[in-house]
Design an enzyme around this catalytic site. Structure first.
Site, short mmCIF file in Angstrom:
data_model
loop_
_atom_site.label_atom_id
_atom_site.label_comp_id
_atom_site.label_asym_id
_atom_site.label_seq_id
_atom_site.Cartn_x
_atom_site.Cartn_y
_atom_site.Cartn_z
N LYS A 67 0.81 -1.07 -0.01
CA LYS A 67 -0.08 -0.04 0.12
C LYS A 67 0.69 1.29 0.07
O LYS A 67 2.07 1.21 0.11
CB LYS A 67 -0.87 -0.17 1.36
CG LYS A 67 -1.90 -1.18 1.14
CD LYS A 67 -2.70 -1.39 2.38
CE LYS A 67 -3.91 -2.46 2.45
NZ LYS A 67 -4.78 -2.20 3.67
N TYR A 111 -12.63 -3.71 -3.38
CA TYR A 111 -13.41 -4.16 -2.31
C TYR A 111 -14.48 -4.57 -2.23
O TYR A 111 -15.44 -5.10 -1.17
CB TYR A 111 -12.99 -2.88 -1.03
CG TYR A 111 -11.83 -2.97 -0.65
CD1 TYR A 111 -11.37 -3.84 0.32
CD2 TYR A 111 -10.94 -1.87 -1.16
CE1 TYR A 111 -9.84 -4.05 0.64
CE2 TYR A 111 -9.50 -1.97 -0.52
CZ TYR A 111 -9.13 -2.91 0.37
OH TYR A 111 -7.79 -2.97 0.65
N ARG A 144 -0.57 -14.57 4.22
CA ARG A 144 -1.32 -13.94 5.42
C ARG A 144 -0.74 -14.09 6.75
O ARG A 144 -0.57 -13.22 7.70
CB ARG A 144 -2.86 -14.54 5.43
CG ARG A 144 -3.85 -14.12 4.33
CD ARG A 144 -4.21 -12.89 4.59
NE ARG A 144 -5.32 -12.55 5.39
CZ ARG A 144 -6.29 -11.77 5.22
NH1 ARG A 144 -6.32 -10.93 4.38
NH2 ARG A 144 -7.18 -11.58 6.44
N THR A 186 -4.90 -7.76 10.63
CA THR A 186 -5.11 -6.47 10.11
C THR A 186 -5.01 -5.12 11.13
O THR A 186 -4.57 -4.08 10.24
CB THR A 186 -6.83 -6.42 9.76
OG1 THR A 186 -7.14 -7.50 9.14
CG2 THR A 186 -7.19 -5.10 9.16
N ARG A 236 3.21 -6.75 9.45
CA ARG A 236 2.41 -5.54 10.16
C ARG A 236 2.89 -5.27 11.75
O ARG A 236 2.78 -4.05 12.05
CB ARG A 236 0.94 -5.68 9.90
CG ARG A 236 0.55 -5.42 8.75
CD ARG A 236 -1.13 -6.36 8.33
NE ARG A 236 -1.77 -5.91 7.15
CZ ARG A 236 -2.70 -6.54 6.85
NH1 ARG A 236 -3.24 -7.28 7.41
NH2 ARG A 236 -3.32 -6.06 5.72
N ASN A 281 -1.77 -0.21 7.17
CA ASN A 281 -1.08 -1.39 7.68
C ASN A 281 -0.22 -2.01 6.43
O ASN A 281 -0.10 -3.22 6.53
CB ASN A 281 -2.02 -2.43 8.05
CG ASN A 281 -3.49 -2.69 7.06
OD1 ASN A 281 -3.26 -2.29 5.84
ND2 ASN A 281 -4.29 -3.38 7.33
N HIS A 285 -1.98 -5.10 1.52
CA HIS A 285 -3.19 -5.97 1.11
C HIS A 285 -2.70 -7.27 0.88
O HIS A 285 -1.77 -7.35 0.03
CB HIS A 285 -3.97 -5.36 0.08
CG HIS A 285 -5.15 -6.51 -0.33
ND1 HIS A 285 -6.17 -6.63 0.30
CD2 HIS A 285 -5.03 -7.29 -1.41
CE1 HIS A 285 -6.92 -7.69 -0.19
NE2 HIS A 285 -6.15 -7.98 -1.27
N GLU A 297 -9.27 -11.39 -7.27
CA GLU A 297 -8.51 -10.16 -7.06
C GLU A 297 -7.33 -10.00 -8.03
O GLU A 297 -7.15 -9.16 -8.86
CB GLU A 297 -7.64 -10.03 -5.83
CG GLU A 297 -9.05 -9.89 -4.71
CD GLU A 297 -8.38 -9.57 -3.13
OE1 GLU A 297 -9.11 -9.25 -2.23
OE2 GLU A 297 -7.03 -10.00 -2.97
P1 GDP Z 1 -7.18 -7.34 5.59
O1 GDP Z 1 -7.64 -8.50 4.72
O2 GDP Z 1 -6.46 -7.77 6.73
O3 GDP Z 1 -6.56 -6.24 4.73
O4 GDP Z 1 -8.42 -6.51 6.34
P2 GDP Z 1 -9.95 -6.44 5.74
O5 GDP Z 1 -10.20 -6.98 4.32
O6 GDP Z 1 -10.89 -6.66 6.83
O7 GDP Z 1 -10.07 -4.75 5.70
C1 GDP Z 1 -9.23 -4.23 4.46
C2 GDP Z 1 -8.61 -2.78 5.03
O8 GDP Z 1 -9.65 -2.02 5.36
C3 GDP Z 1 -7.68 -3.11 6.09
O9 GDP Z 1 -6.25 -3.49 5.59
C4 GDP Z 1 -7.57 -1.86 6.69
O10 GDP Z 1 -6.85 -0.82 5.95
C5 GDP Z 1 -9.00 -1.23 6.50
N1 GDP Z 1 -9.87 -1.53 7.66
C6 GDP Z 1 -10.60 -2.72 7.78
N2 GDP Z 1 -11.42 -2.53 8.95
C7 GDP Z 1 -11.33 -1.26 9.22
C8 GDP Z 1 -11.92 -0.72 10.40
O11 GDP Z 1 -13.01 -1.07 11.30
N3 GDP Z 1 -11.88 0.70 10.52
C9 GDP Z 1 -10.82 1.46 9.50
N4 GDP Z 1 -10.74 2.71 9.81
N5 GDP Z 1 -10.30 0.73 8.65
C10 GDP Z 1 -10.62 -0.49 8.50
MG MG Z 2 -9.22 -8.50 3.23
#
Ligand code: GDP
Ligand code: MG
Length: 201
Positions: free
Chosen positions: A14, A54, A119, A125, A136, A156, A159, A170
């Site tokens: 990112k 997304y 992962r 996350t 991370r 973080n 992705h 994806e």
């Molecule tokens: P990942 O697969 O670990 O990247 O997590 P997710 O697919 O759940 O979320 C995608 C991205 O959205 C994360 O990497 C964060 O950058 C952001 N994100 C996810 N959940 C939250 C949240 O509850 N609050 C905020 N502010 N950002 C979030």
């Molecule tokens: Mg995800």
């Protein structure tokens, strides 16, 4: 059924990963697992590309929204809305701003259990709670609390696809077929060869 060694996953460094000058460090973590890099590009994504990314999984928005409502309630706070879709949309808006703020590196890594292994090394996350030793966990300290207070996405660094199905969708979204290269990596023999003949002279 395809051999497990053909499993592929999408990783995107990112904008904060690039700005923190961690691209080399991050790539090294995946490279040293023994995975094979089969695609790579450097670009500034468009907002619509990120929105589509997304929304590839029609449930993702709702799940993130539900998680967010739960997080507010756990802190004893009233969520801005009780509709998970409304909160999910807010996260996607924030992600569009974050992911289009500068260049990213998109990569496809291949190898047995590529999705799970990537992962594991990437970490959970939320950097505040990601395990020590993960990318991370080691290189950033953002939290849901800080990101939600400031109305932005959690920063973080990376992705990484969450499941094999997510990875397949994806990869198609980020790469054309002819941008992925099929080739033999010499180390694959020691990783996957059944007989290990041909090592001794
Ligand atoms: P990942 O697969 O670990 O990247 O997590 P997710 O697919 O759940 O979320 C995608 C991205 O959205 C994360 O990497 C964060 O950058 C952001 N994100 C996810 N959940 C939250 C949240 O509850 N609050 C905020 N502010 N950002 C979030
Ligand atoms: Mg995800």
């Amino acid at each position: 059924m395809a051999h497990p060694k053909t499993e592929r996953t999408l990783v995107v460094i990112k904008p904060d990963g690039l700005q923190r000058t961690l691209a080399g460090e991050i790539i090294r973590r995946y490279e040293r697992l023994g995975l094979k890099l089969v695609g790579m590009k450097f670009l500034v994504p468009t907002a619509s590309h990120i929105e589509k990314h997304y929304n590839l999984d029609p449930n993702w928005k709702r799940i993130v929204g539900e998680k967010s409502i739960e997080a507010y309630q756990k802190k004893g706070l009233k969520p801005p809305s009780m509709d998970p879709i409304v909160l999910g949309d807010k996260v996607i808006d924030a992600l569009q701003k974050y992911m289009t703020s500068g260049p990213v590196i998109a990569m496809v890594w291949q190898g047995a259990h590529a999705v799970k292994i990537v992962r594991k090394v990437t970490g959970g996350t939320e950097p505040l709670t990601s395990d020590v030793g993960t990318i991370r966990g080691d290189f950033v300290h953002d939290s849901y609390q800080m990101a939600d207070t400031d109305g932005r996405a959690v920063r973080n660094l990376i992705h990484a696809s969450g499941s094999v199905e997510e990875a397949e969708n994806e990869i198609k979204h980020w790469f054309k077929k002819d941008e992925l290269v099929s080739y033999r990596l010499v180390q694959e023999q020691i990783l996957y060869d059944v007989n290990l003949d041909g090592l001794l002279e």
